[in-house]
Design a protein around this motif. Structure first.
Motif, PDB file in Angstrom:
ATOM      1  N   VAL A 144       3.580  20.285 -16.855  1.00 41.34           N
ATOM      2  CA  VAL A 144       2.865  21.561 -16.909  1.00 41.34           C
ATOM      3  C   VAL A 144       3.852  22.723 -16.805  1.00 41.34           C
ATOM      4  N   GLU A 145       4.835  22.624 -15.894  1.00 38.12           N
ATOM      5  CA  GLU A 145       5.817  23.687 -15.749  1.00 38.12           C
ATOM      6  C   GLU A 145       6.665  23.833 -17.009  1.00 38.12           C
ATOM      7  N   GLU A 146       7.002  22.714 -17.644  1.00 39.54           N
ATOM      8  CA  GLU A 146       7.753  22.770 -18.889  1.00 39.54           C
ATOM      9  C   GLU A 146       6.970  23.494 -19.972  1.00 39.54           C
ATOM     10  N   LEU A 147       5.696  23.216 -20.063  1.00 43.75           N
ATOM     11  CA  LEU A 147       4.872  23.875 -21.072  1.00 43.75           C
ATOM     12  C   LEU A 147       4.683  25.350 -20.750  1.00 43.75           C
ATOM     13  N   ASP A 148       4.563  25.681 -19.462  1.00 41.47           N
ATOM     14  CA  ASP A 148       4.460  27.095 -19.089  1.00 41.47           C
ATOM     15  C   ASP A 148       5.712  27.860 -19.519  1.00 41.47           C
ATOM     16  N   ALA A 149       6.899  27.234 -19.320  1.00 43.55           N
ATOM     17  CA  ALA A 149       8.142  27.882 -19.754  1.00 43.55           C
ATOM     18  C   ALA A 149       8.164  28.044 -21.267  1.00 43.55           C
ATOM     19  N   ALA A 150       7.697  27.019 -21.994  1.00 44.58           N
ATOM     20  CA  ALA A 150       7.677  27.113 -23.456  1.00 44.58           C
ATOM     21  C   ALA A 150       6.710  28.194 -23.930  1.00 44.58           C
ATOM     22  N   ILE A 151       5.595  28.343 -23.229  1.00 42.08           N
ATOM     23  CA  ILE A 151       4.635  29.390 -23.606  1.00 42.08           C
ATOM     24  C   ILE A 151       5.235  30.772 -23.363  1.00 42.08           C
ATOM     25  N   ARG A 152       5.957  30.930 -22.251  1.00 39.84           N
ATOM     26  CA  ARG A 152       6.610  32.220 -21.990  1.00 39.84           C
ATOM     27  C   ARG A 152       7.655  32.531 -23.059  1.00 39.84           C
ATOM     28  N   GLU A 153       8.317  31.503 -23.582  1.00 42.89           N
ATOM     29  CA  GLU A 153       9.359  31.722 -24.577  1.00 42.89           C
ATOM     30  C   GLU A 153       8.800  32.087 -25.937  1.00 42.89           C
ATOM     31  N   THR A 154       7.500  31.979 -26.113  1.00 45.02           N
ATOM     32  CA  THR A 154       6.914  32.454 -27.372  1.00 45.02           C
ATOM     33  C   THR A 154       6.848  33.982 -27.417  1.00 45.02           C
ATOM     34  N   ARG A 155       7.099  34.630 -26.283  1.00 46.70           N
ATOM     35  CA  ARG A 155       7.102  36.091 -26.210  1.00 46.70           C
ATOM     36  C   ARG A 155       8.546  36.572 -26.077  1.00 46.70           C
TER      37      ARG A 155
ATOM     38  N   ARG B 282       0.825  -1.212   0.000  1.00 41.44           N
ATOM     39  CA  ARG B 282       0.000   0.000   0.000  1.00 41.44           C
ATOM     40  C   ARG B 282       0.856   1.258   0.000  1.00 41.44           C
ATOM     41  N   TYR B 283       1.984   1.211   0.709  1.00 44.00           N
ATOM     42  CA  TYR B 283       2.890   2.369   0.750  1.00 44.00           C
ATOM     43  C   TYR B 283       3.485   2.623  -0.637  1.00 44.00           C
ATOM     44  N   VAL B 284       3.886   1.563  -1.336  1.00 43.50           N
ATOM     45  CA  VAL B 284       4.420   1.705  -2.689  1.00 43.50           C
ATOM     46  C   VAL B 284       3.364   2.294  -3.613  1.00 43.50           C
ATOM     47  N   GLY B 285       2.096   1.907  -3.425  1.00 44.61           N
ATOM     48  CA  GLY B 285       1.029   2.478  -4.238  1.00 44.61           C
ATOM     49  C   GLY B 285       0.911   3.982  -4.048  1.00 44.61           C
ATOM     50  N   VAL B 286       1.023   4.442  -2.786  1.00 42.69           N
ATOM     51  CA  VAL B 286       0.979   5.889  -2.521  1.00 42.69           C
ATOM     52  C   VAL B 286       2.173   6.594  -3.170  1.00 42.69           C
ATOM     53  N   ASP B 287       3.369   5.982  -3.031  1.00 44.72           N
ATOM     54  CA  ASP B 287       4.580   6.610  -3.571  1.00 44.72           C
ATOM     55  C   ASP B 287       4.517   6.691  -5.098  1.00 44.72           C
ATOM     56  N   GLN B 288       4.018   5.646  -5.749  1.00 44.38           N
ATOM     57  CA  GLN B 288       3.916   5.668  -7.205  1.00 44.38           C
ATOM     58  C   GLN B 288       2.905   6.706  -7.683  1.00 44.38           C
ATOM     59  N   ALA B 289       1.786   6.820  -6.976  1.00 44.62           N
ATOM     60  CA  ALA B 289       0.800   7.837  -7.347  1.00 44.62           C
ATOM     61  C   ALA B 289       1.377   9.244  -7.176  1.00 44.62           C
ATOM     62  N   GLN B 290       2.165   9.458  -6.115  1.00 45.74           N
ATOM     63  CA  GLN B 290       2.797  10.760  -5.896  1.00 45.74           C
ATOM     64  C   GLN B 290       3.805  11.064  -7.009  1.00 45.74           C
ATOM     65  N   ALA B 291       4.553  10.050  -7.450  1.00 47.98           N
ATOM     66  CA  ALA B 291       5.533  10.258  -8.524  1.00 47.98           C
ATOM     67  C   ALA B 291       4.839  10.623  -9.830  1.00 47.98           C
ATOM     68  N   ARG B 292       3.682   9.961 -10.119  1.00 42.83           N
ATOM     69  CA  ARG B 292       2.955  10.306 -11.355  1.00 42.83           C
ATOM     70  C   ARG B 292       2.425  11.728 -11.304  1.00 42.83           C
ATOM     71  N   TRP B 293       2.004  12.187 -10.112  1.00 40.29           N
ATOM     72  CA  TRP B 293       1.539  13.571  -9.983  1.00 40.29           C
ATOM     73  C   TRP B 293       2.682  14.565 -10.195  1.00 40.29           C
ATOM     74  N   GLU B 294       3.858  14.273  -9.621  1.00 40.28           N
ATOM     75  CA  GLU B 294       5.000  15.165  -9.804  1.00 40.28           C
ATOM     76  C   GLU B 294       5.454  15.192 -11.260  1.00 40.28           C
ATOM     77  N   GLN B 295       5.373  14.051 -11.930  1.00 42.13           N
ATOM     78  CA  GLN B 295       5.715  14.015 -13.350  1.00 42.13           C
ATOM     79  C   GLN B 295       4.754  14.874 -14.168  1.00 42.13           C
TER      80      GLN B 295
END
Length: 368
Positions: free
Chosen positions: A154-165, A136-149
């Protein structure tokens, strides 16, 4: 006899170009179509003002997909935490539903069958409980890793959107436009050139032989095509020379408010190596002919003449520059004055220096 004069500075003219104090070329960081290009060449912009913009529709769609993945990951985290909490309170290994039967048979299995099986080596309830908790602990850790990924995406795309300006990095002038609205660009394609022009510089390719005659901080005359001569300060001498042209790049700072702008031609006067401080200037007739080294007859403070070897530089209109061996303020004899004895003093008269007649019977000195 003449006095040794200090050699006046002799300048060599080199051509240069007026450049901005700072200049940057903003390039595309992502592929797309130019949808906006503000201003025209020569317009001024303040820092952080928009200069150019590339379409970001594709990036916005990718960001919405990444946000959906992030919400799915958040739901998976909540579910995994709930399963872990249930395992802590109600271990699956001790659940009555894990054994067959119901009512009294199930209770009999929990009270007698399971302990007897453990005693005979057919199971270990404590190990089962530890394994279930870890799962069960591994299940929580894997779900947390998928959220961070998903969040990193999202942060990568935000940076790319800023670079269009492309925004102004500092207060300055739009110098050149390399694209027009509607053009399609790839990463690295130049968009605009932006410069800080409140202060201007000169950049010139200086022959290597002239570089040794000045240093950073020296002030030299410069004449702009826009008119007028100003004083420019040597701000930077590049350490490497061009191996093909044998020149060194030198930059000069111009005073604020000079007429003209970037790209204009300018002539810079640089001192030659033969006019460095401390060089002397004498007539060519003061040189003693013959000999392996150039020599002159120097008159000391007591009126005695002595032969001295010197090192010569450039010749200017019947005069020669002495780079070493003489100091300004000393006196040398000319060609027609070098026949008197070396110990006979030269006496100054009302109109200059005169030589007394030789005394009969006096041994002559060395001929100069």
């Amino acid at each position: 006899m003449v006095e040794v004069r200090a050699a006046a500075p002799e300048y060599r003219t080199v051509s240069g170009t007026v450049i901005p104090f700072r200049e940057v070329t903003l390039s595309a960081q992502t592929a797309g179509r130019v949808v906006e290009l503000t201003g025209a060449e020569g317009d001024r912009f303040e820092q952080d003002e928009l200069l150019a913009r590339i379409s970001d529709d594709r990036l916005l769609a990718q960001r919405r997909a990444a946000m959906s993945e992030m919400r799915v990951a958040e739901a998976a985290i909540n579910e995994a935490r709930m399963q872990y909490g249930r395992e802590m309170i109600s271990p699956q290994s001790r659940s009555l539903g894990q054994m067959p039967g119901m009512g009294m048979p199930s209770m009999f299995d929990q009270m007698f069958t399971r302990p007897m099986g453990q005693f005979m080596g057919f199971g270990d309830p404590s190990l089962d409980r530890h394994t279930d908790l870890y799962s069960r602990y591994v299940g929580v850790d894997q779900a947390q890793a998928r959220w961070e990924q998903a969040r990193a995406r999202v942060e990568e795309l935000d940076a790319a959107i800023r670079e269009t300006r492309s925004e102004a990095p500092f207060d300055g002038l739009l110098m050149r436009k390399h694209v027009e609205p509607g053009d399609t660009v790839q990463p690295g394609h130049p968009l605009v050139t932006f410069g800080y022009v409140d202060y201007l510089r000169i950049e010139a390719q200086v022959p290597v032989r002239l570089v040794a005659a000045f240093s950073e901080g020296d002030v030299v005359p410069a004449r702009l095509d826009a008119g007028g001569t100003v004083q420019a300060r040597v701000s930077r001498i590049f350490p490497m020379a061009d191996p093909r042209r044998h020149t060194v790049t030198v930059q000069f700072d111009l005073p604020r408010g000079v007429s003209g702008g970037p790209g204009m031609h300018v002539s810079v006067g640089l001192p030659s190596a033969d006019s460095a401080p401390g060089h002397a200037l004498i007539p060519q007739s003061a040189l003693i002919p013959g000999g392996a080294l150039p020599r002159v007859a120097v008159v000391d403070g007591e009126g005695q003449s002595r032969i001295r070897a010197v090192r010569l530089g450039a010749v200017r209109d019947g005069e020669v520059v002495v780079t070493s061996g003489l100091e300004p303020g000393e006196y040398v004899l000319l060609q027609g004055e070098r026949q008197r004895p070396s110990h006979a003093p030269a006496t100054p008269g009302a109109s200059g220096y005169h030589h007394p007649p030789a005394t009969p019977g006096l041994a002559p000195g060395a001929q100069m």
